[in-house]
Motif scaffolding. Structure first.
Motif, PDB file in Angstrom:
ATOM      1  N   ALA A  52      43.834  -3.321  30.814  1.00  0.00           N
ATOM      2  CA  ALA A  52      42.925  -4.469  30.934  1.00  0.00           C
ATOM      3  C   ALA A  52      41.493  -4.102  31.302  1.00  0.00           C
ATOM      4  CB  ALA A  52      43.477  -5.433  31.989  1.00  0.00           C
ATOM      5  N   PHE A  53      41.264  -2.951  31.904  1.00  0.00           N
ATOM      6  CA  PHE A  53      39.914  -2.636  32.403  1.00  0.00           C
ATOM      7  C   PHE A  53      39.351  -1.346  31.815  1.00  0.00           C
ATOM      8  CE2 PHE A  53      41.882  -5.167  35.788  1.00  0.00           C
ATOM      9  CZ  PHE A  53      40.961  -6.188  35.915  1.00  0.00           C
ATOM     10  N   SER A  54      39.777  -0.987  30.582  1.00  0.00           N
ATOM     11  CA  SER A  54      39.160   0.185  29.955  1.00  0.00           C
ATOM     12  C   SER A  54      38.515  -0.258  28.636  1.00  0.00           C
ATOM     13  CB  SER A  54      40.198   1.281  29.710  1.00  0.00           C
ATOM     14  OG  SER A  54      41.113   0.877  28.723  1.00  0.00           O
ATOM     15  N   ARG A  55      37.526   0.511  28.210  1.00  0.00           N
ATOM     16  CA  ARG A  55      36.719   0.140  27.052  1.00  0.00           C
ATOM     17  C   ARG A  55      37.368   0.587  25.751  1.00  0.00           C
ATOM     18  NH1 ARG A  55      32.356   2.611  28.761  1.00  0.00           N
ATOM     19  NH2 ARG A  55      31.745   0.691  29.758  1.00  0.00           N
ATOM     20  N   ARG A  56      37.269  -0.258  24.723  1.00  0.00           N
ATOM     21  CA  ARG A  56      37.655   0.197  23.379  1.00  0.00           C
ATOM     22  C   ARG A  56      36.416   0.867  22.803  1.00  0.00           C
ATOM     23  NH1 ARG A  56      40.055  -5.301  21.026  1.00  0.00           N
ATOM     24  NH2 ARG A  56      38.395  -6.105  22.343  1.00  0.00           N
TER      25      ARG A  56
ATOM     26  N   ARG B  45      34.590 -10.479   9.592  1.00  0.00           N
ATOM     27  CA  ARG B  45      35.038  -9.627  10.701  1.00  0.00           C
ATOM     28  C   ARG B  45      34.236  -9.957  11.945  1.00  0.00           C
ATOM     29  NH1 ARG B  45      35.172  -3.577  10.251  1.00  0.00           N
ATOM     30  NH2 ARG B  45      36.420  -3.718  12.108  1.00  0.00           N
ATOM     31  N   ARG B  46      34.915  -9.998  13.024  1.00  0.00           N
ATOM     32  CA  ARG B  46      34.242 -10.386  14.267  1.00  0.00           C
ATOM     33  C   ARG B  46      33.806  -9.147  15.038  1.00  0.00           C
ATOM     34  NH1 ARG B  46      38.634 -14.778  16.452  1.00  0.00           N
ATOM     35  NH2 ARG B  46      38.327 -16.357  14.867  1.00  0.00           N
ATOM     36  N   ILE B  47      32.764  -8.511  14.554  1.00  0.00           N
ATOM     37  CA  ILE B  47      32.238  -7.332  15.236  1.00  0.00           C
ATOM     38  C   ILE B  47      30.837  -7.654  15.744  1.00  0.00           C
ATOM     39  CG2 ILE B  47      31.582  -4.900  14.997  1.00  0.00           C
ATOM     40  CD1 ILE B  47      34.547  -5.236  14.599  1.00  0.00           C
ATOM     41  N   LEU B  48      30.619  -7.406  17.008  1.00  0.00           N
ATOM     42  CA  LEU B  48      29.300  -7.630  17.605  1.00  0.00           C
ATOM     43  C   LEU B  48      28.673  -6.277  17.910  1.00  0.00           C
ATOM     44  CD1 LEU B  48      27.261  -9.639  18.929  1.00  0.00           C
ATOM     45  CD2 LEU B  48      28.499  -9.273  21.052  1.00  0.00           C
ATOM     46  N   GLN B  49      27.427  -6.138  17.502  1.00  0.00           N
ATOM     47  CA  GLN B  49      26.747  -4.857  17.717  1.00  0.00           C
ATOM     48  C   GLN B  49      25.426  -5.098  18.429  1.00  0.00           C
ATOM     49  OE1 GLN B  49      24.944  -2.410  14.428  1.00  0.00           O
ATOM     50  NE2 GLN B  49      26.785  -1.183  14.756  1.00  0.00           N
ATOM     51  N   ILE B  50      25.152  -4.311  19.443  1.00  0.00           N
ATOM     52  CA  ILE B  50      23.844  -4.385  20.109  1.00  0.00           C
ATOM     53  C   ILE B  50      23.304  -2.968  20.260  1.00  0.00           C
ATOM     54  CG2 ILE B  50      24.356  -6.515  21.385  1.00  0.00           C
ATOM     55  CD1 ILE B  50      24.749  -4.728  23.890  1.00  0.00           C
TER      56      ILE B  50
ATOM     57  N   MET C 161      32.807  -5.201  29.307  1.00  0.00           N
ATOM     58  CA  MET C 161      33.399  -3.859  29.396  1.00  0.00           C
ATOM     59  C   MET C 161      33.249  -3.115  28.067  1.00  0.00           C
ATOM     60  SD  MET C 161      36.928  -3.262  31.210  1.00  0.00           S
ATOM     61  CE  MET C 161      37.766  -4.234  29.992  1.00  0.00           C
ATOM     62  N   ASP C 162      33.564  -3.803  26.962  1.00  0.00           N
ATOM     63  CA  ASP C 162      33.471  -3.130  25.662  1.00  0.00           C
ATOM     64  C   ASP C 162      32.024  -2.746  25.330  1.00  0.00           C
ATOM     65  OD1 ASP C 162      36.144  -3.101  25.213  1.00  0.00           O
ATOM     66  OD2 ASP C 162      36.200  -4.855  23.921  1.00  0.00           O
ATOM     67  N   LEU C 163      31.069  -3.589  25.751  1.00  0.00           N
ATOM     68  CA  LEU C 163      29.666  -3.294  25.440  1.00  0.00           C
ATOM     69  C   LEU C 163      29.018  -2.410  26.512  1.00  0.00           C
ATOM     70  CD1 LEU C 163      28.485  -6.818  24.204  1.00  0.00           C
ATOM     71  CD2 LEU C 163      28.965  -4.821  22.792  1.00  0.00           C
TER      72      LEU C 163
ATOM     73  N   PRO D  25      31.142  -1.994  33.894  1.00  0.00           N
ATOM     74  CA  PRO D  25      32.261  -2.839  34.343  1.00  0.00           C
ATOM     75  C   PRO D  25      33.638  -2.215  34.129  1.00  0.00           C
ATOM     76  CG  PRO D  25      31.094  -3.869  32.496  1.00  0.00           C
ATOM     77  CD  PRO D  25      30.423  -2.559  32.743  1.00  0.00           C
ATOM     78  N   ALA D  26      33.731  -1.135  33.327  1.00  0.00           N
ATOM     79  CA  ALA D  26      35.037  -0.511  33.087  1.00  0.00           C
ATOM     80  C   ALA D  26      35.534   0.184  34.351  1.00  0.00           C
ATOM     81  CB  ALA D  26      34.935   0.498  31.946  1.00  0.00           C
TER      82      ALA D  26
ATOM     83  N   VAL E  55      35.401   0.768  17.020  1.00  0.00           N
ATOM     84  CA  VAL E  55      35.700  -0.557  16.486  1.00  0.00           C
ATOM     85  C   VAL E  55      35.974  -0.418  14.994  1.00  0.00           C
ATOM     86  CG1 VAL E  55      34.767  -2.863  16.105  1.00  0.00           C
ATOM     87  CG2 VAL E  55      34.298  -1.679  18.237  1.00  0.00           C
ATOM     88  N   GLY E  56      37.169  -0.731  14.586  1.00  0.00           N
ATOM     89  CA  GLY E  56      37.510  -0.692  13.163  1.00  0.00           C
ATOM     90  C   GLY E  56      37.766   0.714  12.660  1.00  0.00           C
TER      91      GLY E  56
ATOM     92  N   PRO F 155      35.973 -13.677  23.471  1.00  0.00           N
ATOM     93  CA  PRO F 155      36.458 -12.784  24.538  1.00  0.00           C
ATOM     94  C   PRO F 155      35.959 -13.248  25.902  1.00  0.00           C
ATOM     95  CG  PRO F 155      35.346 -11.542  22.810  1.00  0.00           C
ATOM     96  CD  PRO F 155      35.132 -12.979  22.513  1.00  0.00           C
TER      97      PRO F 155
ATOM     98  N   ARG G 152      26.075  -0.248  20.806  1.00  0.00           N
ATOM     99  CA  ARG G 152      27.393  -0.594  21.360  1.00  0.00           C
ATOM    100  C   ARG G 152      28.026  -1.635  20.454  1.00  0.00           C
ATOM    101  NH1 ARG G 152      27.431   0.962  26.835  1.00  0.00           N
ATOM    102  NH2 ARG G 152      26.234   2.894  26.836  1.00  0.00           N
ATOM    103  N   GLU G 153      29.318  -1.481  20.241  1.00  0.00           N
ATOM    104  CA  GLU G 153      30.026  -2.429  19.378  1.00  0.00           C
ATOM    105  C   GLU G 153      31.205  -3.015  20.145  1.00  0.00           C
ATOM    106  OE1 GLU G 153      29.627  -0.863  14.853  1.00  0.00           O
ATOM    107  OE2 GLU G 153      30.971   0.259  16.166  1.00  0.00           O
ATOM    108  N   ALA G 154      31.539  -4.250  19.782  1.00  0.00           N
ATOM    109  CA  ALA G 154      32.728  -4.874  20.378  1.00  0.00           C
ATOM    110  C   ALA G 154      33.458  -5.649  19.302  1.00  0.00           C
ATOM    111  CB  ALA G 154      32.317  -5.804  21.510  1.00  0.00           C
ATOM    112  N   ASP G 155      34.764  -5.494  19.314  1.00  0.00           N
ATOM    113  CA  ASP G 155      35.596  -6.283  18.413  1.00  0.00           C
ATOM    114  C   ASP G 155      35.890  -7.594  19.135  1.00  0.00           C
ATOM    115  OD1 ASP G 155      37.425  -7.335  16.707  1.00  0.00           O
ATOM    116  OD2 ASP G 155      38.574  -5.481  16.459  1.00  0.00           O
ATOM    117  N   LEU G 156      35.502  -8.713  18.509  1.00  0.00           N
ATOM    118  CA  LEU G 156      35.647  -9.994  19.193  1.00  0.00           C
ATOM    119  C   LEU G 156      37.004 -10.648  18.934  1.00  0.00           C
ATOM    120  CD1 LEU G 156      32.075 -11.386  18.494  1.00  0.00           C
ATOM    121  CD2 LEU G 156      32.880 -10.171  20.496  1.00  0.00           C
TER     122      LEU G 156
END
Lengths: 370, 131
Positions: free
Chosen positions: A207-211, B3-8, B47-49, A327-328, A214-215, B40, A120-124
């Motif tokens: 506001a409550f859906s997942r991206r 780049r601010r990318i977090l990966q798990i 949510m993103d993760l 949580p989405a 990433v990139g 964030p 799983r990835e998240a853009d911070l």
């Protein structure tokens, strides 16, 4: 052509166009989803090119064409027999046929299912919640309804004690409203409740859906897709606000003549055609946008597909997502273009209630107070 | 700025909150966040993760305990200026031991020794940047 003949003609056009438009969209749907999701099942993207995948899709499309044609035939039959109440059977036939075709195709794809990537990835970077047009555009549909309500209040004495609110197929009124606050303001309240539900959906998507990506081009296309979906929702709010304001203002008309069906017909069909075109042009998650080739959405060298980052096991019948641990509140539809509610979240149920129950309650209130 | 990318990876045995804390710590050490930068919200990162809110909240608490973040009600997590820690001899020995174990694991997994050395050498640039 008589008034009754005119109404039947309009209705025939409307119903057949509905079946044709939805049939076209359903026919195209397997090609509009993310490349690693096929009939709501996570697969390797190269599976789409396999012989069995092509056969599954061809069988699904044959069924969609067949059931759409039967639906159209039923509509024509209902018109010929002058049974307007039976018109809906044609649409229902198509819906039922689609469900059967989809579930059958899904069953055939399931043996080829693959576990999606657990990475799983998240853009911070700070995520901006951008509602199209800003708060001014978001408030406009509510303002339209409120101004209409105010106008009705200012012209209260001009409203007849009894006024038509519903017209039959012959163009004559068959439903009446009384000059009471509930009778006059019910369409406005129904509009506010519907727009409120649509606004909540819009807010939930933002506001409550997942991206998911990433990139890269895929993430950029996904951002554009999200914006397009928000614009469609806002457009629907304007449509509802204008339509129900118009219905509300009919109380002021001294005449018993119904609204011109051609306006409603052309407006509804035009809107449906534009939305269908945009959905086909965009593809799920922006996969068909000009600057995002399908390959940009593939796993990017990973062994396992990314999919939409929701596990297959939480998709009931491939259409309903019920995952209390996610949580989405809004997730991308598996077989469609757009978003659907995560029915495992209490907020999703609150939105659903506001969207369905409140307008229905307002409509019933209007009927009982006539 | 990095780049601010977090990966798990949810299939790993390491708990998700540890992976999140570890990934964020790496970004903080790299300077991807400056003091005052907002992270964030717990809700949006969860949510993103696709993990539970409590998982992200726990990772934030760990980093706040280490002095990387300030957790403020209503403002979320903010990166703060961190005083350089003064590690004792035991901490250094623990680090050396952990590093050796990591290298041994990499070699056991078949990663060539030359690649391991290359990775260790590449850390030199990272360390210089931090100085």
């Amino acid at each position: 052509m008589t008034m009754q003949g005119n109404f039947f003609f309009m209705l025939t056009i409307l119903m057949i166009s509905t079946v044709v438009l939805s049939g076209f969209l359903l026919y195209k749907l397997p090609g509009l989803t993310r490349p690693d999701i096929y009939f709501s099942v996570t697969i390797r993207p190269d599976f789409r090119q396999s012989e069995s995948a092509r056969e599954i899709q061809a069988s699904y499309r044959r069924q969609i064409i067949l059931h759409s044609l039967i639906g159209i035939a039923l509509i024509i039959l209902a018109i010929r027999l002058k049974l307007p109440g039976a018109l809906v059977v044609g649409v229902l036939w198509q819906v039922g046929g689609f469900l059967a075709a989809f579930l059958s195709a899904r069953k055939k794809v399931m043996p080829h299912a693959i576990e999606p990537s657990a990475v799983r990835e998240a853009d911070l970077a700070p995520a901006k919640m951008e509602l199209p047009g800003g708060w001014l555009a978001q408030a406009a549909p509510f303002a339209i309804l409120m101004v209409t309500g105010l106008w009705l209040r200012m012209h209260w004495n001009e409203i007849p004690d009894r006024f038509p609110v519903h017209w039959g197929f012959d163009g004559r009124p068959n439903g009446w409203g009384a000059r009471t606050p509930a009778g006059v303001f019910a369409p406005i309240l129904m509009g506010i409740a519907t727009c409120g539900g649509l606004f909540l959906l819009n807010h939930a998507i933002a506001a409550f859906s997942r991206r998911i990506r990433v990139g890269g081009r895929a993430a950029a296309a996904e951002g554009r897709f999200r914006h397009i979906m928000l614009c469609i929702m806002l457009g629907s709010e304007f449509f509802v606000a204008l339509l129900l304001s118009w219905v509300g203002l009919l109380a002021l008309r001294a005449t018993q003549e119904g609204p011109n069906p051609a306006v409603i017909l052309l407006g509804t069909l035009g809107l449906a055609a534009v939305v269908t075109f945009v959905l086909i042009r965009t593809g799920q998650g922006g996969t068909r946008l000009a600057d995002a080739s399908h390959s940009a959405f593939e796993s990017g060298g990973e062994d396992t597909p990314i999919g939409d980052r929701t596990p297959d096991r939480y998709w009931k019948a491939g259409m309903f997502y019920i995952n209390p641990d996610d949580p989405a509140v809004m997730v991308e539809s598996r077989f469609g273009v757009g978003y659907t509610l995560n029915l495992g979240r209490p907020l999703a149920w609150a939105i659903l209630i506001l969207l369905v129950v409140v307008p229905v309650a307002a409509a019933l209130l209007m009927k009982f107070l006539q | 700025m990095a780049r601010r990318i977090l990966q798990i990876d949810l299939s790993q045995a390491t708990p998700a909150y540890e992976q999140i804390a570890s990934g964020l710590r790496r970004l903080l050490v790299e300077g991807a966040f400056r003091p005052g930068d907002q992270l964030p919200t717990v809700r949006s990162l969860a949510m993103d993760l696709g993990v539970h809110h409590n998982t992200v909240a726990e990772a934030y608490r760990i980093l706040a305990g280490e002095g990387w973040l300030a957790l403020r009600r209503g403002r979320g997590a903010v990166a703060i200026e961190r005083q350089a820690a003064r590690p004792g001899a035991r901490a250094r020995a623990r680090f050396g031991q952990g590093l050796k174990e990591l290298v041994a694991k990499a070699i056991a997994e078949g990663i060539p020794r030359s690649a391991v050395k290359e990775e260790i050498d590449s850390l030199d640039g990272f360390l210089r940047k931090r100085q």
